[in-house]
Write a protein that holds these residues in place. Structure first.
Motif, mmCIF file in Angstrom:
data_model
loop_
_atom_site.group_PDB
_atom_site.id
_atom_site.type_symbol
_atom_site.label_atom_id
_atom_site.label_comp_id
_atom_site.label_asym_id
_atom_site.label_seq_id
_atom_site.Cartn_x
_atom_site.Cartn_y
_atom_site.Cartn_z
ATOM 1 N N HIS A 165 0.854 -1.181 0.000
ATOM 2 C CA HIS A 165 0.000 0.000 0.000
ATOM 3 C C HIS A 165 0.893 1.234 0.000
ATOM 4 O O HIS A 165 2.112 1.141 0.204
ATOM 5 N N THR A 166 0.299 2.383 -0.240
ATOM 6 C CA THR A 166 1.054 3.635 -0.239
ATOM 7 C C THR A 166 0.534 4.543 0.872
ATOM 8 O O THR A 166 -0.261 4.125 1.714
ATOM 9 N N LEU A 167 0.965 5.785 0.858
ATOM 10 C CA LEU A 167 0.526 6.740 1.874
ATOM 11 C C LEU A 167 -0.965 7.039 1.745
ATOM 12 O O LEU A 167 -1.638 7.311 2.743
ATOM 13 N N ALA A 168 -1.501 6.962 0.536
ATOM 14 C CA ALA A 168 -2.910 7.296 0.300
ATOM 15 C C ALA A 168 -3.847 6.417 1.117
ATOM 16 O O ALA A 168 -4.822 6.897 1.715
ATOM 17 N N GLU A 169 -3.573 5.119 1.169
ATOM 18 C CA GLU A 169 -4.424 4.214 1.933
ATOM 19 C C GLU A 169 -4.389 4.544 3.430
ATOM 20 O O GLU A 169 -5.399 4.426 4.129
ATOM 21 N N PHE A 170 -3.224 4.965 3.898
ATOM 22 C CA PHE A 170 -3.109 5.356 5.301
ATOM 23 C C PHE A 170 -3.978 6.572 5.588
ATOM 24 O O PHE A 170 -4.720 6.597 6.582
ATOM 25 N N ILE A 171 -3.895 7.572 4.740
ATOM 26 C CA ILE A 171 -4.695 8.786 4.936
ATOM 27 C C ILE A 171 -6.184 8.449 4.918
ATOM 28 O O ILE A 171 -6.957 8.914 5.754
ATOM 29 N N ASP A 172 -6.589 7.612 3.969
ATOM 30 C CA ASP A 172 -7.989 7.201 3.874
ATOM 31 C C ASP A 172 -8.437 6.497 5.147
ATOM 32 O O ASP A 172 -9.519 6.768 5.681
ATOM 33 N N SER A 173 -7.614 5.579 5.655
ATOM 34 C CA SER A 173 -7.994 4.820 6.848
ATOM 35 C C SER A 173 -8.091 5.723 8.072
ATOM 36 O O SER A 173 -8.987 5.547 8.909
ATOM 37 N N VAL A 174 -7.185 6.681 8.199
ATOM 38 C CA VAL A 174 -7.232 7.608 9.330
ATOM 39 C C VAL A 174 -8.519 8.426 9.303
ATOM 40 O O VAL A 174 -9.203 8.580 10.325
ATOM 41 N N ILE A 175 -8.883 8.932 8.132
ATOM 42 C CA ILE A 175 -10.113 9.724 8.003
ATOM 43 C C ILE A 175 -11.329 8.893 8.381
ATOM 44 O O ILE A 175 -12.227 9.355 9.096
ATOM 45 N N ARG A 176 -11.365 7.642 7.920
ATOM 46 C CA ARG A 176 -12.508 6.766 8.218
ATOM 47 C C ARG A 176 -12.591 6.437 9.703
ATOM 48 O O ARG A 176 -13.662 6.499 10.308
ATOM 49 N N ILE A 177 -11.464 6.075 10.297
ATOM 50 C CA ILE A 177 -11.450 5.721 11.716
ATOM 51 C C ILE A 177 -11.833 6.925 12.571
ATOM 52 O O ILE A 177 -12.603 6.812 13.532
ATOM 53 N N LYS A 178 -11.310 8.086 12.224
ATOM 54 C CA LYS A 178 -11.616 9.311 12.963
ATOM 55 C C LYS A 178 -13.116 9.618 12.929
ATOM 56 O O LYS A 178 -13.681 10.129 13.901
#
Length: 318
Positions: A165-178
């Motif tokens: 995965h790249t940084l994009a998936e991390f950003i997406d997951s953080v937004i969803r979890i938040k």
């Protein structure tokens, strides 16, 4: 000057949150990762051995409830503990069908479990799983923390370590979890061979900008029979010195928002079948070196966190 004056210590955070010491109970499931089984790749991360991160856990063939009760009995007797965190630790704990996920999480709920901590990957976070965890939080009154293995914000390095995965998936997951109000802990390795001090600082800045709640720092270790071991033996990668690692941790903390909790500064690793682990030094000694160096430099977490909220406009506010 005490450790808690230098950075936001996890144990202190837990004690303030729950009114007393809280201990993690590791849970090991018979699962894998999407970059192992062909979903996004094969072979796993180049540094990951066959047992993954749960080298001190019980067998993954033991039921979840039994693992919790066994670990709890030991820790309760040794530390006189009364409150616990059910920690789904090894491999990717949301990488399973939703019914299996629900069963495993539900089995971890006991009266003295105050929090459920789930270790997973950024590309294995979806609303369906988060919606179920929201139900668990509301129905049973347990807090939820999601631990995301990122390792680095450098997407070039992510590709080199076969992260999948790249940084994009991390950003997406953080937004969803938040959006569900759960806490997020991010795992980082600060001495990946392809990362520089600039990457270390950018790690801190990205986590701060995204308002991640917690961070867990690791140092890279080299396990035999892994792609990383091959690179290491062939001299194609170099591990930075212990002194450099200490400075990387300190720089990271200086740029990290002061309200982010630091679960640990360096991890323990399996020494059996390993070619390199923590510069042949006990993890707690390296932690002491970091603390003593911070005291010597008169520095602390957040000292250089002055890059958010339109920092370049400061001269117009003076």
């Amino acid at each position: 000057m005490e450790e808690k004056d230098l950075y936001r210590v996890y144990s202190v955070y837990l004690k303030n949150k729950y009114g007393e010491k809280v201990y993690k109970l590791p849970i090991n499931l018979p699962i894998t990762c999407p970059n192992r089984d062909g979903s996004v790749g094969y072979g796993g991360c180049i540094f990951c051995g066959e047992v993954g991160a749960g080298f001190e856990s019980l067998s993954n063939m033991i039921p979840v409830r039994e693992q919790i009760l066994t670990n709890k009995a030991y820790i309760k007797k040794k530390y006189k503990a009364n409150k616990f965190i059910a920690y789904f630790q090894n491999f990717t704990n949301t990488y399973m069908d939703i019914d299996s996920f629900k069963k495993n999480i539900t089995e971890s709920i006991l009266e003295d479990i105050v929090e459920i901590d789930i270790s997973t990957r950024p590309d294995c976070i979806s609303d369906k799983y988060l919606e179920f965890l929201e139900e668990i939080k509301n129905d049973y009154g347990v807090n939820i923390t999601i631990e995301l293995g990122l390792q680095t914000v450098n997407y070039h390095t992510l590709k080199k370590i076969n992260r999948g995965h790249t940084l994009a998936e991390f950003i997406d997951s953080v937004i969803r979890i938040k959006s569900f109000g759960f806490e997020i802990c991010t795992h980082l390795i600060l001495n990946l061979p392809w990362d520089t001090m600039d990457d270390v600082i950018e790690n801190a800045k990205i986590l701060s900008a995204l308002s991640v709640d917690q961070v867990k720092l690791h140092s890279l270790y080299v396990v035999e029979n892994t792609p990383l071991a091959k690179l290491y033996k062939e001299g194609r990668i170099q591990i930075i010195s212990k002194d450099e690692y200490v400075l990387r941790v300190i720089n990271f903390l200086e740029y990290l928002k002061p309200d982010i909790v630091v679960q640990r500064l360096i991890g323990r690793a399996p020494e059996d079948n390993a070619l390199f682990v923590n510069w042949n030094t006990s993890w707690w000694k390296i932690k002491e070196e970091i603390i003593n160096k911070m005291i010597e430099l008169k520095t602390f977490q957040g000292k250089k966190c002055s890059y958010l909220n339109g920092s370049a406009l400061k001269k117009f506010k003076e």
